[in-house]
Design a protein around this motif. Structure first.
Motif, PDB file in Angstrom:
ATOM      1  N   PRO A 115       0.632  -1.167   0.059  1.00 21.11           N
ATOM      2  CA  PRO A 115      -0.051  -0.102  -0.212  1.00 21.11           C
ATOM      3  C   PRO A 115       0.862   1.170  -0.111  1.00 21.11           C
ATOM      4  CG  PRO A 115      -0.080  -1.207   2.135  1.00 21.11           C
ATOM      5  CD  PRO A 115       0.787  -1.783   1.317  1.00 21.11           C
ATOM      6  N   TYR A 116       2.104   1.168   0.040  1.00 19.14           N
ATOM      7  CA  TYR A 116       3.004   2.359   0.164  1.00 19.14           C
ATOM      8  C   TYR A 116       3.751   2.440  -1.000  1.00 19.14           C
ATOM      9  CZ  TYR A 116       1.663   0.863   4.992  1.00 19.14           C
ATOM     10  OH  TYR A 116       1.099   0.457   6.016  1.00 19.14           O
ATOM     11  N   GLY A 117       3.553   1.929  -2.144  1.00 20.32           N
ATOM     12  CA  GLY A 117       4.443   2.016  -3.204  1.00 20.32           C
ATOM     13  C   GLY A 117       3.808   2.632  -4.605  1.00 20.32           C
ATOM     14  N   ASN A 118       2.817   3.456  -4.232  1.00 18.26           N
ATOM     15  CA  ASN A 118       2.114   4.084  -5.169  1.00 18.26           C
ATOM     16  C   ASN A 118       1.420   5.448  -4.736  1.00 18.26           C
ATOM     17  OD1 ASN A 118       0.490   4.558  -7.771  1.00 18.26           O
ATOM     18  ND2 ASN A 118       0.020   2.156  -7.970  1.00 18.26           N
ATOM     19  N   PHE A 119       0.831   6.262  -5.605  1.00 20.79           N
ATOM     20  CA  PHE A 119      -0.126   7.464  -5.504  1.00 20.79           C
ATOM     21  C   PHE A 119       0.515   8.676  -4.805  1.00 20.79           C
ATOM     22  CE2 PHE A 119      -3.337   4.575  -6.940  1.00 20.79           C
ATOM     23  CZ  PHE A 119      -3.932   5.220  -7.686  1.00 20.79           C
ATOM     24  N   GLY A 120      -0.142   9.133  -3.863  1.00 24.19           N
ATOM     25  CA  GLY A 120       0.599  10.405  -2.984  1.00 24.19           C
ATOM     26  C   GLY A 120       0.663  10.637  -1.685  1.00 24.19           C
ATOM     27  N   SER A 121       0.754   9.637  -0.891  1.00 27.13           N
ATOM     28  CA  SER A 121       1.173   9.731   0.489  1.00 27.13           C
ATOM     29  C   SER A 121       2.519  10.099   0.650  1.00 27.13           C
ATOM     30  CB  SER A 121       0.845   8.250   1.296  1.00 27.13           C
ATOM     31  OG  SER A 121       2.025   7.401   1.061  1.00 27.13           O
ATOM     32  N   ARG A 122       2.621  10.633   2.054  1.00 32.41           N
ATOM     33  CA  ARG A 122       3.662  11.179   2.584  1.00 32.41           C
ATOM     34  C   ARG A 122       4.829  10.288   2.513  1.00 32.41           C
ATOM     35  NH1 ARG A 122       5.631  15.302   5.579  1.00 32.41           N
ATOM     36  NH2 ARG A 122       7.241  14.762   7.309  1.00 32.41           N
ATOM     37  N   ASP A 150      -3.814  11.938  -6.726  1.00 30.35           N
ATOM     38  CA  ASP A 150      -4.285  11.032  -5.999  1.00 30.35           C
ATOM     39  C   ASP A 150      -5.581  11.247  -5.483  1.00 30.35           C
ATOM     40  OD1 ASP A 150      -4.838   8.941  -3.868  1.00 30.35           O
ATOM     41  OD2 ASP A 150      -2.656   9.084  -2.935  1.00 30.35           O
ATOM     42  N   PRO A 151      -6.647  10.837  -6.036  1.00 37.28           N
ATOM     43  CA  PRO A 151      -7.990  11.224  -5.458  1.00 37.28           C
ATOM     44  C   PRO A 151      -8.175  10.870  -4.038  1.00 37.28           C
ATOM     45  CG  PRO A 151      -7.986   9.155  -6.757  1.00 37.28           C
ATOM     46  CD  PRO A 151      -6.627   9.553  -6.747  1.00 37.28           C
ATOM     47  N   ASP A 152      -7.411   9.946  -3.355  1.00 39.56           N
ATOM     48  CA  ASP A 152      -8.203   9.413  -1.993  1.00 39.56           C
ATOM     49  C   ASP A 152      -7.054  10.039  -0.753  1.00 39.56           C
ATOM     50  OD1 ASP A 152      -9.822   7.789  -2.866  1.00 39.56           O
ATOM     51  OD2 ASP A 152      -8.328   6.146  -3.684  1.00 39.56           O
ATOM     52  N   THR A 153      -6.007  10.689  -1.196  1.00 40.56           N
ATOM     53  CA  THR A 153      -5.166  11.418  -0.392  1.00 40.56           C
ATOM     54  C   THR A 153      -5.253  12.595  -0.238  1.00 40.56           C
ATOM     55  OG1 THR A 153      -3.412   9.476  -0.595  1.00 40.56           O
ATOM     56  CG2 THR A 153      -2.415  11.717   0.494  1.00 40.56           C
ATOM     57  N   PRO A 154      -5.465  13.332   0.995  1.00 39.03           N
ATOM     58  CA  PRO A 154      -5.753  15.097   1.104  1.00 39.03           C
ATOM     59  C   PRO A 154      -4.530  15.647   0.329  1.00 39.03           C
ATOM     60  CG  PRO A 154      -5.866  13.917   2.975  1.00 39.03           C
ATOM     61  CD  PRO A 154      -5.440  12.713   2.257  1.00 39.03           C
ATOM     62  N   LEU A 155      -4.878  16.384  -0.565  1.00 38.28           N
ATOM     63  CA  LEU A 155      -3.842  17.147  -1.264  1.00 38.28           C
ATOM     64  C   LEU A 155      -2.902  17.855  -0.377  1.00 38.28           C
ATOM     65  CD1 LEU A 155      -3.263  17.806  -4.004  1.00 38.28           C
ATOM     66  CD2 LEU A 155      -4.468  20.102  -3.892  1.00 38.28           C
ATOM     67  N   GLU A 156      -3.477  18.542   1.060  1.00 34.16           N
ATOM     68  CA  GLU A 156      -2.785  18.887   2.148  1.00 34.16           C
ATOM     69  C   GLU A 156      -1.368  17.902   2.301  1.00 34.16           C
ATOM     70  OE1 GLU A 156      -6.591  21.019   1.930  1.00 34.16           O
ATOM     71  OE2 GLU A 156      -5.952  18.909   1.838  1.00 34.16           O
ATOM     72  N   GLU A 157      -1.587  16.747   2.364  1.00 34.59           N
ATOM     73  CA  GLU A 157      -0.747  15.749   2.716  1.00 34.59           C
ATOM     74  C   GLU A 157       0.405  15.598   1.676  1.00 34.59           C
ATOM     75  OE1 GLU A 157      -0.117  10.980   3.581  1.00 34.59           O
ATOM     76  OE2 GLU A 157      -2.032  11.986   4.085  1.00 34.59           O
ATOM     77  N   THR A 158      -0.181  15.459   0.500  1.00 35.76           N
ATOM     78  CA  THR A 158       0.891  15.300  -0.880  1.00 35.76           C
ATOM     79  C   THR A 158       1.613  16.520  -0.851  1.00 35.76           C
ATOM     80  OG1 THR A 158      -0.543  13.951  -1.750  1.00 35.76           O
ATOM     81  CG2 THR A 158       0.929  14.923  -3.125  1.00 35.76           C
ATOM     82  N   MET A 159       1.170  17.698  -0.841  1.00 34.48           N
ATOM     83  CA  MET A 159       1.752  19.098  -0.686  1.00 34.48           C
ATOM     84  C   MET A 159       2.742  19.270   0.255  1.00 34.48           C
ATOM     85  SD  MET A 159       1.178  19.915  -3.994  1.00 34.48           S
ATOM     86  CE  MET A 159       0.765  18.472  -4.249  1.00 34.48           C
ATOM     87  N   GLY A 160       2.306  18.846   1.419  1.00 39.26           N
ATOM     88  CA  GLY A 160       3.132  18.991   2.646  1.00 39.26           C
ATOM     89  C   GLY A 160       4.158  18.340   2.384  1.00 39.26           C
ATOM     90  N   ALA A 161       4.258  17.086   1.969  1.00 34.45           N
ATOM     91  CA  ALA A 161       5.419  16.306   1.641  1.00 34.45           C
ATOM     92  C   ALA A 161       6.318  16.641   1.006  1.00 34.45           C
ATOM     93  CB  ALA A 161       4.912  14.693   1.332  1.00 34.45           C
ATOM     94  N   LEU A 162       5.930  17.339  -0.216  1.00 31.39           N
ATOM     95  CA  LEU A 162       6.570  18.086  -1.097  1.00 31.39           C
ATOM     96  C   LEU A 162       7.582  19.373  -0.385  1.00 31.39           C
ATOM     97  CD1 LEU A 162       4.533  18.386  -4.472  1.00 31.39           C
ATOM     98  CD2 LEU A 162       6.535  16.834  -3.830  1.00 31.39           C
ATOM     99  N   ALA A 163       6.755  20.030   0.474  1.00 26.01           N
ATOM    100  CA  ALA A 163       7.280  20.897   1.234  1.00 26.01           C
ATOM    101  C   ALA A 163       8.443  20.738   1.835  1.00 26.01           C
ATOM    102  CB  ALA A 163       6.303  21.749   1.879  1.00 26.01           C
ATOM    103  N   ASP A 164       8.265  19.613   2.813  1.00 25.75           N
ATOM    104  CA  ASP A 164       9.247  18.985   3.717  1.00 25.75           C
ATOM    105  C   ASP A 164      10.480  18.561   3.095  1.00 25.75           C
ATOM    106  OD1 ASP A 164       7.941  19.902   6.004  1.00 25.75           O
ATOM    107  OD2 ASP A 164       6.891  17.731   6.147  1.00 25.75           O
TER     108      ASP A 164
END
Length: 337
Positions: A115-122, A150-164
């Motif tokens: 479950p952690y090798g795809n889409f947009g999770s942190r 990623d339709p199922d991960t909050p955009l705030e999480e994905t963009m927050g990961a990019l920021a970090d």
């Protein structure tokens, strides 16, 4: 993969005139200038390919003033092998030129099981970039993209990961790819609030695929973000390859995911008409197709693939004629609509 050839011990010295002829465009409202044509490593750079040929293409690109090399975690095949080969070549030939290069990687598509090798999770984005940096032998990439929404991960999480990732020093800039205008606007607002340098949207764009003109280019302009176009030749349809039939060794003949015989046959009449316009411009169809995308002020660069140095040099000649008359543009619109 090792480089085994007679030139292995011969030091690569880049062309001293490499910046004289290339056109460079500002990327949105950032400080970055990209070459009008950038080299994508989606195809031809994996373990199934010749690393010596890949090395020749990369050397040729840099000698022509192409400073931007575009990769992703799963480029190959197999996954990761394009980055690993690139890392081998980088260490051998480009170590002294690292600060002249603008290197990209991405994560968002399938990369590893579970479950952690795809889409947009942190979890996925940070883990993937760590792997990419290790494969390429780099401390940082110049830009890191989220490869698809990623339709199922909050955009705030994905963009927050990019920021970090930027704050950790693993990327200097961030980008997104394949986002629709509304999603792009939302991402831009989040990243602006986080004070993260969001400078590029990588989008599919060609004469046969003009979706970016329906709002995306305006959204990017409003937010000071540049566009870099991929698949500009529509997987080879916007070349002279299929004008006299479908070669047995072509992508269409192999019935690959992005191109097949039916698709080519349904567009050949348009391709023939477009080729006639290109001939009147003293260009190959592929060169005209690249120049046509670069007419858009929001487009900072167009990604090209290359299976050989000759193909690369041929594509770069597109920059010799970037001007279009209104009559040419109107006729192209009529043909492709």
């Amino acid at each position: 993969m090792q480089i085994n050839d007679k030139s292995e011990t011969k030091e690569y010295l880049a062309n001293s005139q490499r910046y004289d002829a290339m056109t460079y465009n500002r990327t949105g409202k950032s400080g970055i200038l990209l070459p009008a044509l950038s080299l994508g490593l989606w195809h031809n750079f994996g373990f199934v390919d010749s690393i010596q040929n890949a090395r020749n293409v990369l050397r040729c690109a840099f000698d022509l003033g192409i400073t931007h090399f575009d990769l992703a975690n799963n480029y190959g095949p197999p996954y990761g092998s394009a980055e690993e080969n690139f890392g081998t070549i980088l260490k051998k030939d480009f170590k002294n030129y690292r600060d002249e290069l603008f290197i990209a990687s991405k994560a968002g598509y399938d990369m590893w099981p579970g479950p952690y090798g795809n889409f947009g999770s942190r979890k996925y984005l940070i883990s993937s970039l760590d792997q990419s940096l290790k494969r390429m032998g780099l401390d940082y990439v110049d830009i890191f993209y989220h490869h698809r929404p990623d339709p199922d991960t909050p955009l705030e999480e994905t963009m927050g990961a990019l920021a970090d990732i930027v704050r950790q020093g693993k990327a200097l800039y961030v980008g997104i790819s394949n986002y629709q205008p509304k999603e792009t606007q939302e991402a831009a607002q989040i990243l602006k609030h986080l004070n993260v340098p969001f400078i590029l949207h990588q989008a599919r764009y060609s004469m046969f695929d003009r979706w970016v003109e329906n709002g995306l280019l305006n959204t990017l302009e409003d937010n000071g973000v540049g566009c870099i176009a991929f698949s500009p030749l529509a997987q080879g349809m916007l070349t002279d390859k299929y004008l006299k039939g479908i070669p047995k060794d072509s992508r269409a003949a192999k019935d690959l995911t992005f191109l097949n015989v039916e698709t080519v046959n349904s567009t050949i009449e348009k391709v023939t008409k477009l080729n006639a316009i290109a001939e009147n411009r003293n260009q190959k169809l592929s060169q005209m197709a690249l120049a046509w995308i670069l007419r858009q002020p929001q487009v900072a660069s167009v990604l090209i693939g290359a299976s050989s140095t000759n193909q690369l040099k041929e594509n770069v000649k597109a920059l010799d004629n970037l001007q279009f008359s209104k009559e040419e543009l109107d006729l192209i619109d009529k043909i492709v609509s």
